[in-house]
Write an enzyme that holds these catalytic residues in place. Structure first.
Site, PDB file in Angstrom:
ATOM      1  CG  HIS A 228      46.142  44.947  50.636  1.00  0.00           C
ATOM      2  ND1 HIS A 228      45.394  44.338  49.667  1.00  0.00           N
ATOM      3  CD2 HIS A 228      45.518  44.660  51.803  1.00  0.00           C
ATOM      4  CE1 HIS A 228      44.379  43.703  50.216  1.00  0.00           C
ATOM      5  NE2 HIS A 228      44.430  43.884  51.518  1.00  0.00           N
ATOM      6  CE1 TYR A 232      40.487  44.261  53.079  1.00  0.00           C
ATOM      7  CE2 TYR A 232      42.818  44.444  53.542  1.00  0.00           C
ATOM      8  CZ  TYR A 232      41.748  43.722  53.066  1.00  0.00           C
ATOM      9  OH  TYR A 232      41.951  42.464  52.584  1.00  0.00           O
ATOM     10  CG  HIS A 379      39.530  41.657  42.709  1.00  0.00           C
ATOM     11  ND1 HIS A 379      38.905  40.996  43.739  1.00  0.00           N
ATOM     12  CD2 HIS A 379      40.465  42.479  43.285  1.00  0.00           C
ATOM     13  CE1 HIS A 379      39.443  41.395  44.891  1.00  0.00           C
ATOM     14  NE2 HIS A 379      40.377  42.300  44.645  1.00  0.00           N
ATOM     15  CG  PHE A 380      39.790  46.992  40.809  1.00  0.00           C
ATOM     16  CD1 PHE A 380      39.108  48.005  40.181  1.00  0.00           C
ATOM     17  CD2 PHE A 380      41.010  46.571  40.282  1.00  0.00           C
ATOM     18  CE1 PHE A 380      39.603  48.594  39.036  1.00  0.00           C
ATOM     19  CE2 PHE A 380      41.506  47.152  39.126  1.00  0.00           C
ATOM     20  CZ  PHE A 380      40.800  48.167  38.508  1.00  0.00           C
ATOM     21  CG  HIS A 381      35.109  47.937  38.133  1.00  0.00           C
ATOM     22  ND1 HIS A 381      36.241  47.710  37.420  1.00  0.00           N
ATOM     23  CD2 HIS A 381      34.856  49.270  38.020  1.00  0.00           C
ATOM     24  CE1 HIS A 381      36.670  48.849  36.892  1.00  0.00           C
ATOM     25  NE2 HIS A 381      35.855  49.817  37.244  1.00  0.00           N
ATOM     26  NE  ARG A 442      44.831  46.721  35.759  1.00  0.00           N
ATOM     27  CZ  ARG A 442      45.125  47.068  37.027  1.00  0.00           C
ATOM     28  NH1 ARG A 442      45.834  46.254  37.793  1.00  0.00           N
ATOM     29  NH2 ARG A 442      44.711  48.209  37.534  1.00  0.00           N
ATOM     30  NE  ARG A 443      46.703  50.351  35.410  1.00  0.00           N
ATOM     31  CZ  ARG A 443      47.500  50.533  36.445  1.00  0.00           C
ATOM     32  NH1 ARG A 443      48.713  50.054  36.427  1.00  0.00           N
ATOM     33  NH2 ARG A 443      47.096  51.215  37.489  1.00  0.00           N
TER      34      ARG A 443
HETATM   35 FE1  HAS Z   1      41.815  43.122  46.095  1.00  0.00          FE
HETATM   36  C1  HAS Z   1      44.033  43.671  43.492  1.00  0.00           C
HETATM   37  C2  HAS Z   1      43.519  40.280  46.960  1.00  0.00           C
HETATM   38  C3  HAS Z   1      39.732  42.673  48.826  1.00  0.00           C
HETATM   39  C4  HAS Z   1      40.598  46.310  45.668  1.00  0.00           C
HETATM   40  N1  HAS Z   1      42.201  44.671  44.807  1.00  0.00           N
HETATM   41  C5  HAS Z   1      43.141  44.702  43.795  1.00  0.00           C
HETATM   42  C6  HAS Z   1      43.091  45.977  43.114  1.00  0.00           C
HETATM   43  C7  HAS Z   1      42.140  46.735  43.758  1.00  0.00           C
HETATM   44  C8  HAS Z   1      41.600  45.905  44.819  1.00  0.00           C
HETATM   45  C9  HAS Z   1      41.747  48.169  43.441  1.00  0.00           C
HETATM   46  O1  HAS Z   1      46.262  39.040  46.383  1.00  0.00           O
HETATM   47  C10 HAS Z   1      43.920  46.360  41.877  1.00  0.00           C
HETATM   48  C11 HAS Z   1      45.086  47.218  42.167  1.00  0.00           C
HETATM   49  C12 HAS Z   1      45.775  47.574  40.859  1.00  0.00           C
HETATM   50  O2  HAS Z   1      45.344  48.561  40.207  1.00  0.00           O
HETATM   51  O3  HAS Z   1      46.675  46.832  40.449  1.00  0.00           O
HETATM   52  N2  HAS Z   1      41.642  41.705  47.567  1.00  0.00           N
HETATM   53  C13 HAS Z   1      42.407  40.606  47.724  1.00  0.00           C
HETATM   54  C14 HAS Z   1      41.929  39.814  48.854  1.00  0.00           C
HETATM   55  C15 HAS Z   1      40.848  40.502  49.371  1.00  0.00           C
HETATM   56  C16 HAS Z   1      40.686  41.688  48.574  1.00  0.00           C
HETATM   57  C17 HAS Z   1      42.498  38.529  49.355  1.00  0.00           C
HETATM   58  N3  HAS Z   1      40.418  44.250  47.035  1.00  0.00           N
HETATM   59  C18 HAS Z   1      39.699  43.895  48.155  1.00  0.00           C
HETATM   60  C19 HAS Z   1      38.863  44.981  48.575  1.00  0.00           C
HETATM   61  C20 HAS Z   1      39.104  46.015  47.677  1.00  0.00           C
HETATM   62  C21 HAS Z   1      40.079  45.538  46.725  1.00  0.00           C
HETATM   63  C22 HAS Z   1      37.954  44.945  49.775  1.00  0.00           C
HETATM   64  C23 HAS Z   1      38.536  47.379  47.626  1.00  0.00           C
HETATM   65  C24 HAS Z   1      37.618  47.859  48.409  1.00  0.00           C
HETATM   66  N4  HAS Z   1      43.442  42.156  45.351  1.00  0.00           N
HETATM   67  C25 HAS Z   1      44.007  41.030  45.886  1.00  0.00           C
HETATM   68  C26 HAS Z   1      45.234  40.719  45.151  1.00  0.00           C
HETATM   69  C27 HAS Z   1      45.386  41.697  44.161  1.00  0.00           C
HETATM   70  C28 HAS Z   1      44.240  42.578  44.313  1.00  0.00           C
HETATM   71  C29 HAS Z   1      46.163  39.612  45.364  1.00  0.00           C
HETATM   72  C30 HAS Z   1      46.513  41.815  43.119  1.00  0.00           C
HETATM   73  C31 HAS Z   1      46.087  41.250  41.810  1.00  0.00           C
HETATM   74  C32 HAS Z   1      47.123  41.504  40.734  1.00  0.00           C
HETATM   75  O4  HAS Z   1      47.792  40.524  40.339  1.00  0.00           O
HETATM   76  O5  HAS Z   1      47.287  42.636  40.287  1.00  0.00           O
HETATM   77  C33 HAS Z   1      40.045  40.087  50.590  1.00  0.00           C
HETATM   78  O6  HAS Z   1      40.032  41.158  51.535  1.00  0.00           O
HETATM   79  C34 HAS Z   1      38.636  39.707  50.249  1.00  0.00           C
HETATM   80  C35 HAS Z   1      37.868  39.186  51.454  1.00  0.00           C
HETATM   81  C36 HAS Z   1      36.383  39.145  51.216  1.00  0.00           C
HETATM   82  C37 HAS Z   1      35.559  38.156  51.522  1.00  0.00           C
HETATM   83  C38 HAS Z   1      34.078  38.264  51.241  1.00  0.00           C
HETATM   84  C39 HAS Z   1      33.247  38.336  52.524  1.00  0.00           C
HETATM   85  C40 HAS Z   1      31.810  38.596  52.203  1.00  0.00           C
HETATM   86  C41 HAS Z   1      31.033  39.527  52.814  1.00  0.00           C
HETATM   87  C42 HAS Z   1      29.612  39.698  52.345  1.00  0.00           C
HETATM   88  C43 HAS Z   1      28.587  39.853  53.437  1.00  0.00           C
HETATM   89  C44 HAS Z   1      27.206  39.866  52.881  1.00  0.00           C
HETATM   90  C45 HAS Z   1      26.306  40.850  53.083  1.00  0.00           C
HETATM   91  C46 HAS Z   1      24.979  40.734  52.436  1.00  0.00           C
HETATM   92  C47 HAS Z   1      26.592  42.076  53.877  1.00  0.00           C
HETATM   93  C48 HAS Z   1      36.065  36.905  52.151  1.00  0.00           C
HETATM   94  C49 HAS Z   1      31.538  40.351  53.962  1.00  0.00           C
HETATM   95  C50 HAS Z   1      23.849  40.655  53.433  1.00  0.00           C
HETATM   96  C51 HAS Z   1      22.571  40.646  52.729  1.00  0.00           C
HETATM   97  C52 HAS Z   1      21.663  39.661  52.718  1.00  0.00           C
HETATM   98  C53 HAS Z   1      20.494  39.782  51.843  1.00  0.00           C
HETATM   99  C54 HAS Z   1      21.794  38.426  53.526  1.00  0.00           C
HETATM  100  C1  HEM Z   2      39.222  50.850  35.434  1.00  0.00           C
HETATM  101  C2  HEM Z   2      34.709  51.191  33.680  1.00  0.00           C
HETATM  102  C3  HEM Z   2      33.118  52.724  38.021  1.00  0.00           C
HETATM  103  C4  HEM Z   2      37.590  52.277  39.816  1.00  0.00           C
HETATM  104  C5  HEM Z   2      38.120  50.739  34.610  1.00  0.00           C
HETATM  105  C6  HEM Z   2      38.119  50.114  33.315  1.00  0.00           C
HETATM  106  C7  HEM Z   2      36.856  50.215  32.811  1.00  0.00           C
HETATM  107  C8  HEM Z   2      36.055  50.892  33.802  1.00  0.00           C
HETATM  108  C9  HEM Z   2      36.352  49.709  31.461  1.00  0.00           C
HETATM  109  C10 HEM Z   2      39.292  49.367  32.701  1.00  0.00           C
HETATM  110  C11 HEM Z   2      40.148  50.122  31.842  1.00  0.00           C
HETATM  111  C12 HEM Z   2      41.382  49.380  31.409  1.00  0.00           C
HETATM  112  O1  HEM Z   2      42.001  48.632  32.166  1.00  0.00           O
HETATM  113  O2  HEM Z   2      41.765  49.597  30.247  1.00  0.00           O
HETATM  114  C13 HEM Z   2      33.906  51.705  34.690  1.00  0.00           C
HETATM  115  C14 HEM Z   2      32.522  52.102  34.530  1.00  0.00           C
HETATM  116  C15 HEM Z   2      32.085  52.531  35.750  1.00  0.00           C
HETATM  117  C16 HEM Z   2      33.186  52.404  36.679  1.00  0.00           C
HETATM  118  C17 HEM Z   2      31.735  52.035  33.239  1.00  0.00           C
HETATM  119  C18 HEM Z   2      30.730  53.063  36.148  1.00  0.00           C
HETATM  120  C19 HEM Z   2      30.150  54.051  35.549  1.00  0.00           C
HETATM  121  C20 HEM Z   2      34.171  52.655  38.895  1.00  0.00           C
HETATM  122  C21 HEM Z   2      34.080  52.922  40.314  1.00  0.00           C
HETATM  123  C22 HEM Z   2      35.342  52.794  40.822  1.00  0.00           C
HETATM  124  C23 HEM Z   2      36.225  52.458  39.706  1.00  0.00           C
HETATM  125  C24 HEM Z   2      32.808  53.312  41.059  1.00  0.00           C
HETATM  126  C25 HEM Z   2      35.843  52.964  42.215  1.00  0.00           C
HETATM  127  C26 HEM Z   2      35.188  53.470  43.202  1.00  0.00           C
HETATM  128  C27 HEM Z   2      38.411  51.934  38.766  1.00  0.00           C
HETATM  129  C28 HEM Z   2      39.846  51.800  38.899  1.00  0.00           C
HETATM  130  C29 HEM Z   2      40.327  51.406  37.631  1.00  0.00           C
HETATM  131  C30 HEM Z   2      39.169  51.276  36.755  1.00  0.00           C
HETATM  132  C31 HEM Z   2      40.672  52.020  40.168  1.00  0.00           C
HETATM  133  C32 HEM Z   2      41.769  51.064  37.267  1.00  0.00           C
HETATM  134  C33 HEM Z   2      42.497  52.179  36.642  1.00  0.00           C
HETATM  135  C34 HEM Z   2      43.864  51.731  36.228  1.00  0.00           C
HETATM  136  O3  HEM Z   2      44.055  50.585  35.820  1.00  0.00           O
HETATM  137  O4  HEM Z   2      44.773  52.559  36.340  1.00  0.00           O
HETATM  138  N1  HEM Z   2      36.844  51.182  34.898  1.00  0.00           N
HETATM  139  N2  HEM Z   2      34.274  51.905  35.997  1.00  0.00           N
HETATM  140  N3  HEM Z   2      35.480  52.372  38.565  1.00  0.00           N
HETATM  141  N4  HEM Z   2      38.041  51.629  37.474  1.00  0.00           N
HETATM  142 FE1  HEM Z   2      36.155  51.772  36.743  1.00  0.00          FE
HETATM  143 CU    CU Z   3      45.845  43.974  47.910  1.00  0.00          CU
END
Ligand code: HAS
Ligand code: HEM
Ligand code: CU
Length: 555
Positions: A228, A232, A379-381, A442-443
């Site tokens: 986790h 961040y 979620h994570f894309h 997934r996967r």
């Molecule tokens: Fe997540 C699973 C919960 C944030 C990445 N997360 C994942 C996985 C990845 C990932 C890679 O509780 C899959 C791992 C795997 O392969 O199994 N996640 C959260 C929660 C947050 C969260 C509560 N995740 C992230 C971030 C990630 C990320 C950040 C990567 C960078 N996530 C989970 C949970 C799982 C999970 C469970 C497990 C699911 C499962 O069952 O497998 C929080 O940190 C999110 C807080 C975010 C907000 C949004 C604030 C909005 C902002 C926008 C500002 C706007 C701007 C625009 C700048 C409250 C800050 C300004 C422009 C104008 C034009 C005005």
């Molecule tokens: C998994 C597509 C860019 C991180 C996947 C999956 C797809 C995909 C279809 C799901 C596969 C599955 O669960 O069977 C793409 C495409 C991209 C892109 C088309 C853009 C060209 C990215 C980027 C990141 C990312 C920029 C992170 C910086 C991941 C991760 C997984 C994933 C961590 C999970 C791998 C796993 O389950 O082991 N992507 N993705 N992807 N992608 Fe991407």
């Molecule tokens: Cu997490």
């Protein structure tokens, strides 16, 4: 003021080298992403389904670890150097960590990609989470360990820079960018202990055959202890750019420096004791511990909600400086034609949606619905795949002229590229979320429940699959344009006018921030206490159930 590269030519080289490795990983990873997106939707199949998992491992490792973290170390080197306004303590140390990280990442990539060639006796089809009892070749784990040690050395480099600066500025506030780097690294040091223990004490000896078995629940739990906070670690470079660069690009100033410091301190404290929210469905961890992880996760929303407030307020302030008016009409006054601004703003916008799906994930009961479905990649894309990746690409358009002294090859291509990414991700991620709700896993290479048919298209699984394939294609095109633009900038020799990289003083300046916020030792101490509280009992339970080494041979 001279451009960064003229002031710090040696540091600029390291930053550029880090970006180069990062972008190579991005190119390869994106190609595999496209292949996956087309394969699992049955649109186009260019690989055997068994090779799908090799490519998926490479996609996860190259994008989530190599692309993001190499960009991070480059960006942080730039941020530390420019905000302390002094060279790194010893450039040899800087090149040493770069070398170690690059070697480690290359070894891991070789071990993974060797899996495509049956004649080579090496493979690592373990996905980027490397859950035991799936077993990889030792070179994979050794490469990972070298990569992590390289990041520790990078952290040491930045803390040494801090020490040097502090000796000359005993009473100054830590400059904001440096503060962000140092707090992020404290979080990283605390959290990488988990994965280091798992890899060094369990997985490497096991893959070398020195011990016969591992305890999969133990290595998994140690992985998520790190897994986790690592999200961040990816996000903090994006936050650094949103807090310190985006307000300037919008034409204004950061709303509040003290609030930014509070946010980074909260990440130090709360990022780690939440990892079990990835394990709600793992048997062997008592419900109560899962409930604690859920509660901590809900608190952890706070720093991101504060960020949404502060960053949007800063952007709005910028728009009003540019003559923007009204409740929402100010949005039109923003510099939308600037690819650096547009990319970061779109990334932030998508993060609002990705954060929302994170909240859904975090609820223990709703998690049972979406866990291991395509919802999670949806979620994570949006988070790492857009909030982080798109911010990094957009930031490159602003950073590259400072690092090279050259003009960006084409700003219109840059703008097209960031918009294409946003549109592609709207298609792919939204469809992935919907698919997950319908139970598409997934996967897996083979989830064809239903093929596309015009007659019954709307709302069908086939329609969802088409959107994923289309989105994947647009995303891939976006990466091609990005890499072309960056390579053309590097190859070009049009010289830029000096870039003003000064960050304007925040509206609420650091002098208003309580001094205690800069007490890094205090926050480190509290973070460790919270980690001990959250993890001692669950780990003790896991070890007492199945022993340190468990009974699981490798597969
Ligand atoms: Fe997540 C699973 C919960 C944030 C990445 N997360 C994942 C996985 C990845 C990932 C890679 O509780 C899959 C791992 C795997 O392969 O199994 N996640 C959260 C929660 C947050 C969260 C509560 N995740 C992230 C971030 C990630 C990320 C950040 C990567 C960078 N996530 C989970 C949970 C799982 C999970 C469970 C497990 C699911 C499962 O069952 O497998 C929080 O940190 C999110 C807080 C975010 C907000 C949004 C604030 C909005 C902002 C926008 C500002 C706007 C701007 C625009 C700048 C409250 C800050 C300004 C422009 C104008 C034009 C005005
Ligand atoms: C998994 C597509 C860019 C991180 C996947 C999956 C797809 C995909 C279809 C799901 C596969 C599955 O669960 O069977 C793409 C495409 C991209 C892109 C088309 C853009 C060209 C990215 C980027 C990141 C990312 C920029 C992170 C910086 C991941 C991760 C997984 C994933 C961590 C999970 C791998 C796993 O389950 O082991 N992507 N993705 N992807 N992608 Fe991407
Ligand atoms: Cu997490």
């Amino acid at each position: 003021m001279a451009t960064f590269v003229d002031r710090y030519p040696d540091e600029a080289k390291v930053v550029q080298a880090s970006f180069a490795v990062s972008f190579i990983a991005l190119g390869i990873g994106a190609l595999f992403g496209l292949i996956q997106a087309l394969h699992r939707t049955d649109v186009l199949r260019v690989i055997d389904s068994v090779d799908y998992y090799t490519l998926l491992t490479a996609h996860g490792v190259l994008l989530a670890l190599v692309f993001t973290i190499f960009f991070l170390v480059g960006l942080f080197t730039w941020a530390v150097t420019r905000s302390f306004d002094r060279p790194v303590p010893d450039i040899r140390l800087t090149w040493a960590w770069f070398g170690l990280m690059t070697t480690g990442a290359t070894l891991a990539a070789i071990a993974i990609l060797a899996g495509l060639f049956p004649e080579i006796p090496m493979s690592a089809d373990v996905l980027y989470t490397f859950y035991a009892p799936l077993q990889a070749h030792p070179i994979f784990y050794i490469g990972l360990a070298m990569f992590i040690i390289g990041t520790w050395m990078a952290g040491a480099d930045w803390f040494l820079a801090y020490r040097g600066w502090r000796s000359e500025h005993p009473n100054d506030r830590i400059p904001l960018q440096a503060f962000m780097v140092l707090t992020t690294m404290i979080m990283w040091f605390v959290s990488t202990i988990g994965v280091a223990v798992s890899v060094v004490f369990f997985l490497i000896p096991w893959s070398l055959g020195l011990v016969e078995s591992v305890n999969p629940l133990l290595t998994r739990t140690l992985f998520w202890y790190f897994g986790h906070p690592v999200v961040y670690f990816w996000l903090m470079p994006a936050y650094l750019l949103w807090y310190t660069v985006l307000p300037k690009l919008s034409g204004g100033r950061l709303f509040s420096d003290p609030l930014a410091r509070v946010v980074f301190v909260l990440f130090v404290l709360l990022s780690t004791p939440v990892g079990i929210h990835h394990q709600y469905l793992d048997p062997g961890i008592a419900e109560g511990f899962k409930f604690i992880a859920m509660t901590n996760t809900m608190f952890l929303l706070l720093p991101s909600l504060l960020t949404a407030f502060t960053v949007v307020a800063s952007v709005e302030h910028g728009a009003r400086q540019r003559g923007g008016e009204g409740y929402l009409r100010w949005l039109g006054a923003l510099p939308w034609r600037d690819p650096a601004f547009a990319g970061m703003a779109l990334a932030g916008l998508m993060f609002a949606a990705g954060g929302f799906s994170g909240m859904v994930n975090a609820g223990m009961n709703i998690n049972y619905l979406i866990h291991n479905t395509l919802w999670v990649p949806g979620h994570f894309h949006m988070t790492v795949g857009t909030a982080v990746a798109l911010t990094m690409m957009a930031g490159t358009y602003w950073l590259l002229p400072q690092l090279t002294g050259k003009t960006v090859y084409s700003r219109p291509i840059g703008l097209l590229q960031v918009v294409l990414w946003f549109i592609g991700m709207v298609f792919m991620s939204n469809a992935m979320h919907r698919g997950g709700l319908l139970g598409i896993p997934r996967r897996t290479a083979e989830p064809q429940y239903q093929n596309f048919d015009f007659a019954t298209a709307v709302g069908s699984v086939g329609e969802i699959q088409m959107q994923i394939a289309l989105g994947g294609l647009l995303l891939f095109l976006s990466v091609v344009l990005f890499l072309f633009n960056v390579a053309a900038t590097w190859a070009d020799d049009r010289v830029d006018t000096p870039v003003d990289d000064r960050i304007p003083e925040p509206l609420s300046p650091p002098s208003g921030a309580p001094l205690v916020l800069d007490n890094l030792a205090l926050w480190t101490g509290i973070a460790i206490v919270l980690v001990v509280l959250a993890y001692t009992l669950p780990l003790a339970g896991i070890v007492s159930d199945a022993g340190l080494l468990g009974q699981s041979p490798g597969f």
